[in-house]
Design an enzyme around this catalytic site. Structure first.
Site, PDB file in Angstrom:
ATOM      1  N   TYR A 164      51.886  43.146  22.751  1.00  0.00           N
ATOM      2  CA  TYR A 164      53.473  42.364  22.671  1.00  0.00           C
ATOM      3  C   TYR A 164      53.072  40.868  22.076  1.00  0.00           C
ATOM      4  O   TYR A 164      53.836  40.498  21.147  1.00  0.00           O
ATOM      5  CB  TYR A 164      53.797  42.459  23.856  1.00  0.00           C
ATOM      6  CG  TYR A 164      55.321  42.068  23.930  1.00  0.00           C
ATOM      7  CD1 TYR A 164      56.368  42.750  23.491  1.00  0.00           C
ATOM      8  CD2 TYR A 164      55.571  40.643  24.561  1.00  0.00           C
ATOM      9  CE1 TYR A 164      57.748  42.112  23.842  1.00  0.00           C
ATOM     10  CE2 TYR A 164      56.906  40.176  24.783  1.00  0.00           C
ATOM     11  CZ  TYR A 164      57.775  40.716  24.434  1.00  0.00           C
ATOM     12  OH  TYR A 164      59.187  40.075  24.394  1.00  0.00           O
ATOM     13  N   SER A 213      59.451  35.486  21.760  1.00  0.00           N
ATOM     14  CA  SER A 213      59.148  35.427  23.300  1.00  0.00           C
ATOM     15  C   SER A 213      58.179  34.098  23.293  1.00  0.00           C
ATOM     16  O   SER A 213      57.454  34.083  22.509  1.00  0.00           O
ATOM     17  CB  SER A 213      58.493  36.581  23.741  1.00  0.00           C
ATOM     18  OG  SER A 213      57.848  36.513  24.999  1.00  0.00           O
TER      19      SER A 213
HETATM   20  P1  NDP Z   1      66.762  45.778  26.179  1.00  0.00           P
HETATM   21  O1  NDP Z   1      65.476  46.805  26.032  1.00  0.00           O
HETATM   22  O2  NDP Z   1      67.701  45.432  27.265  1.00  0.00           O
HETATM   23  O3  NDP Z   1      67.541  46.135  24.758  1.00  0.00           O
HETATM   24  C1  NDP Z   1      66.828  46.552  23.743  1.00  0.00           C
HETATM   25  C2  NDP Z   1      67.886  46.829  22.679  1.00  0.00           C
HETATM   26  O4  NDP Z   1      67.176  47.223  21.384  1.00  0.00           O
HETATM   27  C3  NDP Z   1      68.753  48.009  22.768  1.00  0.00           C
HETATM   28  O5  NDP Z   1      69.908  47.988  22.392  1.00  0.00           O
HETATM   29  C4  NDP Z   1      68.042  49.136  22.565  1.00  0.00           C
HETATM   30  O6  NDP Z   1      68.584  50.321  22.154  1.00  0.00           O
HETATM   31  C5  NDP Z   1      67.382  48.741  21.054  1.00  0.00           C
HETATM   32  N1  NDP Z   1      66.162  49.418  20.636  1.00  0.00           N
HETATM   33  C6  NDP Z   1      64.909  49.322  21.342  1.00  0.00           C
HETATM   34  N2  NDP Z   1      64.049  49.923  20.239  1.00  0.00           N
HETATM   35  C7  NDP Z   1      64.599  50.280  19.315  1.00  0.00           C
HETATM   36  C8  NDP Z   1      64.435  50.907  18.145  1.00  0.00           C
HETATM   37  N3  NDP Z   1      63.093  51.323  18.038  1.00  0.00           N
HETATM   38  N4  NDP Z   1      65.390  51.139  17.089  1.00  0.00           N
HETATM   39  C9  NDP Z   1      66.683  50.753  17.213  1.00  0.00           C
HETATM   40  N5  NDP Z   1      66.954  50.300  18.450  1.00  0.00           N
HETATM   41  C10 NDP Z   1      65.910  49.794  19.493  1.00  0.00           C
HETATM   42  O7  NDP Z   1      65.866  44.489  25.712  1.00  0.00           O
HETATM   43  P2  NDP Z   1      66.029  42.914  25.702  1.00  0.00           P
HETATM   44  O8  NDP Z   1      67.336  42.664  25.200  1.00  0.00           O
HETATM   45  O9  NDP Z   1      65.360  42.342  27.035  1.00  0.00           O
HETATM   46  O10 NDP Z   1      65.123  42.460  24.491  1.00  0.00           O
HETATM   47  C11 NDP Z   1      65.730  42.140  23.098  1.00  0.00           C
HETATM   48  C12 NDP Z   1      64.538  41.210  22.328  1.00  0.00           C
HETATM   49  O11 NDP Z   1      64.157  40.106  23.234  1.00  0.00           O
HETATM   50  C13 NDP Z   1      63.099  41.895  22.286  1.00  0.00           C
HETATM   51  O12 NDP Z   1      62.547  41.617  21.074  1.00  0.00           O
HETATM   52  C14 NDP Z   1      62.347  41.376  23.438  1.00  0.00           C
HETATM   53  O13 NDP Z   1      61.026  41.368  23.123  1.00  0.00           O
HETATM   54  C15 NDP Z   1      62.886  40.206  23.556  1.00  0.00           C
HETATM   55  N6  NDP Z   1      62.339  39.147  24.786  1.00  0.00           N
HETATM   56  C16 NDP Z   1      63.018  39.612  25.802  1.00  0.00           C
HETATM   57  C17 NDP Z   1      62.757  39.196  27.284  1.00  0.00           C
HETATM   58  C18 NDP Z   1      63.289  39.508  28.475  1.00  0.00           C
HETATM   59  O14 NDP Z   1      62.858  39.129  29.585  1.00  0.00           O
HETATM   60  N7  NDP Z   1      64.241  40.254  28.459  1.00  0.00           N
HETATM   61  C19 NDP Z   1      61.864  37.982  27.065  1.00  0.00           C
HETATM   62  C20 NDP Z   1      61.327  37.463  25.795  1.00  0.00           C
HETATM   63  C21 NDP Z   1      61.633  38.033  24.734  1.00  0.00           C
HETATM   64  P3  NDP Z   1      67.829  51.936  22.319  1.00  0.00           P
HETATM   65  O15 NDP Z   1      67.101  51.673  23.627  1.00  0.00           O
HETATM   66  O16 NDP Z   1      69.225  52.791  22.510  1.00  0.00           O
HETATM   67  O17 NDP Z   1      67.217  52.137  20.787  1.00  0.00           O
END
Ligand code: NDP
Length: 256
Positions: free
Chosen positions: A158, A145
């Protein structure tokens, strides 16, 4: 040689059911990779897998809570079985956040963010290493990020996990170059996903973000997954140890 295809390769993308991870699964599959993914919610995962099968993508997956060590070990055993012990691509995407002032964080919140974002990504690299090495050509991409590059108001825990990922990117790139494994990180600014949709619903909040961003908008998941896919391609074969922001210019904006 085929520089712009992933035909014949295997990939693990964590957290592929929503947001950036979902887009990465589709991008890699479209380029010909066989993809394995995981998430915590069985129904959502099953829906995604049947949608992808209907599109003709080769995607399989299983339920896994990545914050739990034993479940990570089981995940890699399943991936190894699915791909005959060989993995070309590991995308450490899954992550979580709780936004608080530093003095307000509980010990439980600290542990959850650390376990999901840092312990998980680090441990998966450790236990996927034999598979990546066995494939002959490996690529790891972390979804970091901009919060790990500059101070933004999303919570210091974070930020610490993403800063750590950025350093691990550099260390593993050097340590595992001899195994022909490249390691890079992609650092997004605000991207329209379920993780931040509650924030992006606030017009004033979005205006403050947009005012800081030279391109004048937030990003789409596809604008991140395209770079992730590129970093995995043979075309990127001399790129390792890099942290690349996908941020509409935010991190280079001093005072515009
Ligand atoms: P979302 O919350 O939209 O999606 C997250 C995904 O990860 C889901 O499929 C979720 O499924 C899965 N997930 C979350 N926790 C777990 C867990 N403990 N075990 C297994 N699966 C898990 O997030 P984003 O797409 O926005 O984020 C993806 C990455 O991008 C992250 O690392 C985030 O920090 C990073 N990021 C995002 C930004 C943004 O603005 N969106 C900006 C900068 C970085 P489920 O909940 O069913 O487990």
């Amino acid at each position: 040689a085929a520089r712009w295809t992933l035909q014949g390769t295997t990939a693990l993308v964590t957290g592929g059911t929503r947001g950036i991870g979902h887009s990465v699964v589709e991008e890699l599959a479209r380029l010909g990779a066989s993809v394995y993914t995981c998430s915590r919610k069985e129904d959502e995962l099953a829906q995604c897998l049947s949608k992808w099968a209907a599109l003709g993508f080769r995607v399989t997956g299983s339920v896994c809570d990545l914050s739990v060590r034993e479940q990570r070990e089981r995940l890699i055993r399943d991936v190894s079985a699915a791909f005959d012990g060989k993995l070309n691509i590991l995308v450490n995407n899954a992550g979580t956040n709780v936004r608080n002032p530093t003095v307000d964080y509980s010990a439980e919140e600290f542990s959850l963010i650390m376990a999901t974002n840092l312990d998980s990504a680090y441990h998966l690299c450790q236990i996927a290493h034999p598979l990546l090495k066995a494939s002959g050509v490996g690529s790891i991409v972390f979804i970091s990020s901009v919060g790990g590059v500059v101070a933004i108001n999303t919570g210091s825990i974070y930020a610490a996990t993403k800063g750590a990922i950025n350093q691990i990117t550099k260390n593993l790139a050097c340590e595992w170059a001899k195994d022909n494994i490249r390691v890079n990180a992609v650092a997004p600014w605000y991207i329209k996903t379920s993780m931040v949709e509650h924030l992006l619903a606030d017009k004033d909040f979005v205006q403050r973000i947009v005012d800081r961003t030279p391109l004048g908008r937030v990003g789409e998941p596809e604008e991140v997954s395209s770079l992730v896919a590129y970093l995995c391609l043979p075309a990127a074969s001399f790129i390792t140890g890099q942290i690349i922001s996908v941020d509409g210019g935010m991190t280079v904006n001093g005072a515009f």
